[in-house]
Scaffold this active site. Sequence first.
Site, PDB file in Angstrom:
ATOM      1  CD  GLU A  43       2.284  -7.962  -3.857  1.00  0.00           C
ATOM      2  OE1 GLU A  43       2.908  -8.240  -4.884  1.00  0.00           O
ATOM      3  OE2 GLU A  43       1.063  -7.724  -3.848  1.00  0.00           O
ATOM      4  CD  GLU A  68      -0.454 -16.524  -2.535  1.00  0.00           C
ATOM      5  OE1 GLU A  68      -0.652 -15.299  -2.531  1.00  0.00           O
ATOM      6  OE2 GLU A  68      -1.217 -17.326  -1.954  1.00  0.00           O
ATOM      7  CG  ASP A 117      -6.819 -13.569   2.212  1.00  0.00           C
ATOM      8  OD1 ASP A 117      -7.208 -13.088   1.131  1.00  0.00           O
ATOM      9  OD2 ASP A 117      -6.150 -14.617   2.283  1.00  0.00           O
ATOM     10  CG  ASP A 153     -12.121  -3.597  -1.985  1.00  0.00           C
ATOM     11  OD1 ASP A 153     -11.418  -4.440  -1.396  1.00  0.00           O
ATOM     12  OD2 ASP A 153     -13.210  -3.877  -2.519  1.00  0.00           O
ATOM     13  CB  THR A 192      -2.985  -5.510  -6.928  1.00  0.00           C
ATOM     14  OG1 THR A 192      -4.332  -5.370  -6.461  1.00  0.00           O
ATOM     15  CG2 THR A 192      -2.059  -4.623  -6.104  1.00  0.00           C
ATOM     16  CD  GLU A 195      -4.801  -0.396  -6.922  1.00  0.00           C
ATOM     17  OE1 GLU A 195      -3.810  -1.115  -6.691  1.00  0.00           O
ATOM     18  OE2 GLU A 195      -4.741   0.855  -6.929  1.00  0.00           O
TER      19      GLU A 195
HETATM   20  N1  SAM Z   1      -2.174  -9.018  -3.585  1.00  0.00           N
HETATM   21  C1  SAM Z   1      -3.025  -9.595  -4.622  1.00  0.00           C
HETATM   22  C2  SAM Z   1      -3.891  -8.515  -5.233  1.00  0.00           C
HETATM   23  O1  SAM Z   1      -3.982  -7.425  -4.655  1.00  0.00           O
HETATM   24  O2  SAM Z   1      -4.455  -8.756  -6.312  1.00  0.00           O
HETATM   25  C3  SAM Z   1      -3.843 -10.775  -4.063  1.00  0.00           C
HETATM   26  C4  SAM Z   1      -4.852 -10.445  -3.015  1.00  0.00           C
HETATM   27  S1  SAM Z   1      -5.629 -11.887  -2.334  1.00  0.00           S
HETATM   28  C5  SAM Z   1      -7.098 -11.276  -1.623  1.00  0.00           C
HETATM   29  C6  SAM Z   1      -4.640 -12.194  -0.872  1.00  0.00           C
HETATM   30  C7  SAM Z   1      -3.513 -13.185  -1.116  1.00  0.00           C
HETATM   31  O3  SAM Z   1      -2.713 -13.266   0.061  1.00  0.00           O
HETATM   32  C8  SAM Z   1      -3.969 -14.594  -1.428  1.00  0.00           C
HETATM   33  O4  SAM Z   1      -3.364 -15.061  -2.601  1.00  0.00           O
HETATM   34  C9  SAM Z   1      -3.565 -15.404  -0.192  1.00  0.00           C
HETATM   35  O5  SAM Z   1      -3.271 -16.743  -0.494  1.00  0.00           O
HETATM   36  C10 SAM Z   1      -2.358 -14.637   0.284  1.00  0.00           C
HETATM   37  N2  SAM Z   1      -2.103 -14.767   1.725  1.00  0.00           N
HETATM   38  C11 SAM Z   1      -3.004 -14.596   2.723  1.00  0.00           C
HETATM   39  N3  SAM Z   1      -2.431 -14.810   3.926  1.00  0.00           N
HETATM   40  C12 SAM Z   1      -1.139 -15.123   3.682  1.00  0.00           C
HETATM   41  C13 SAM Z   1      -0.054 -15.465   4.521  1.00  0.00           C
HETATM   42  N4  SAM Z   1      -0.192 -15.544   5.850  1.00  0.00           N
HETATM   43  N5  SAM Z   1       1.147 -15.711   3.939  1.00  0.00           N
HETATM   44  C14 SAM Z   1       1.284 -15.661   2.597  1.00  0.00           C
HETATM   45  N6  SAM Z   1       0.283 -15.352   1.747  1.00  0.00           N
HETATM   46  C15 SAM Z   1      -0.922 -15.094   2.277  1.00  0.00           C
END
Ligand code: SAM
Length: 214
Positions: A43, A68, A117, A153, A192, A195
Amino acid sequence: MRLRNITGSREAIAASAYVVHEERECRGKWAEIFGNTQPLHIEIGMGKGKFIHTMARLHPEINYIGIEKYSSVLLRAIQKMEEEEKPNLKFIRMDAEEITQVFAPGEVGRIYLNFSDPWPKDRHAGRRLPSRQFLGRYDKILEAGGQLEFKTDNRELFDFAVEELAPAGWKARVITYDLHKDAALMEGNIMTEYEEKFSALGNPIYKYIICREK
Ligand code: SAM
């Protein structure tokens, strides 16, 4: 997701046995690292790790790696592991842009992107995890017949992700614009953190499952 900088999070991660620290040296050797030849699912952008922890508990026959970028967020996933250890789950703190240096061709069976993101500015499109640039990287590490699952979403991000498929040489096996109303797709769906939060607000959840054209 970027939590407030937690003092000592980098040090805690550096000391954690659940985190793989020399990840580039593991390229092509993940079966050795896990001590078995189970399929490997990853993931990318796992946040605090609820999804991957649950998947690892439900599927001990699969090896999982949660990736992450930020220490403060990864720390939460590590703390969950301290409460309940799982031999089939490991973590890496890295930017996914470097993913081809960490996994050998065909080494990964499945990739999950959850609530990635959005990077709303056009000039940042290449940073979006479902962009064609990232699909090109995933192409290099996924086994033949391997698939990628993406949930969000964010309608703009999802539309963008769907438009990226053909130019990148991928095709959709499944697309839904309301995952939580699709009984078949909801079977085995693991929510998640994002989610739970956004579906509770009434937002529809979009999902695709994709594979390479070839
Ligand atoms: N997947 C989780 C969820 O659905 O609850 C977290 C969603 S959060 C909006 C997006 C996560 O992706 C963040 O913790 C961010 O730091 C990580 N992330 C974004 N770009 C990334 C990258 N290039 N490599 C690793 N992690 C990344």
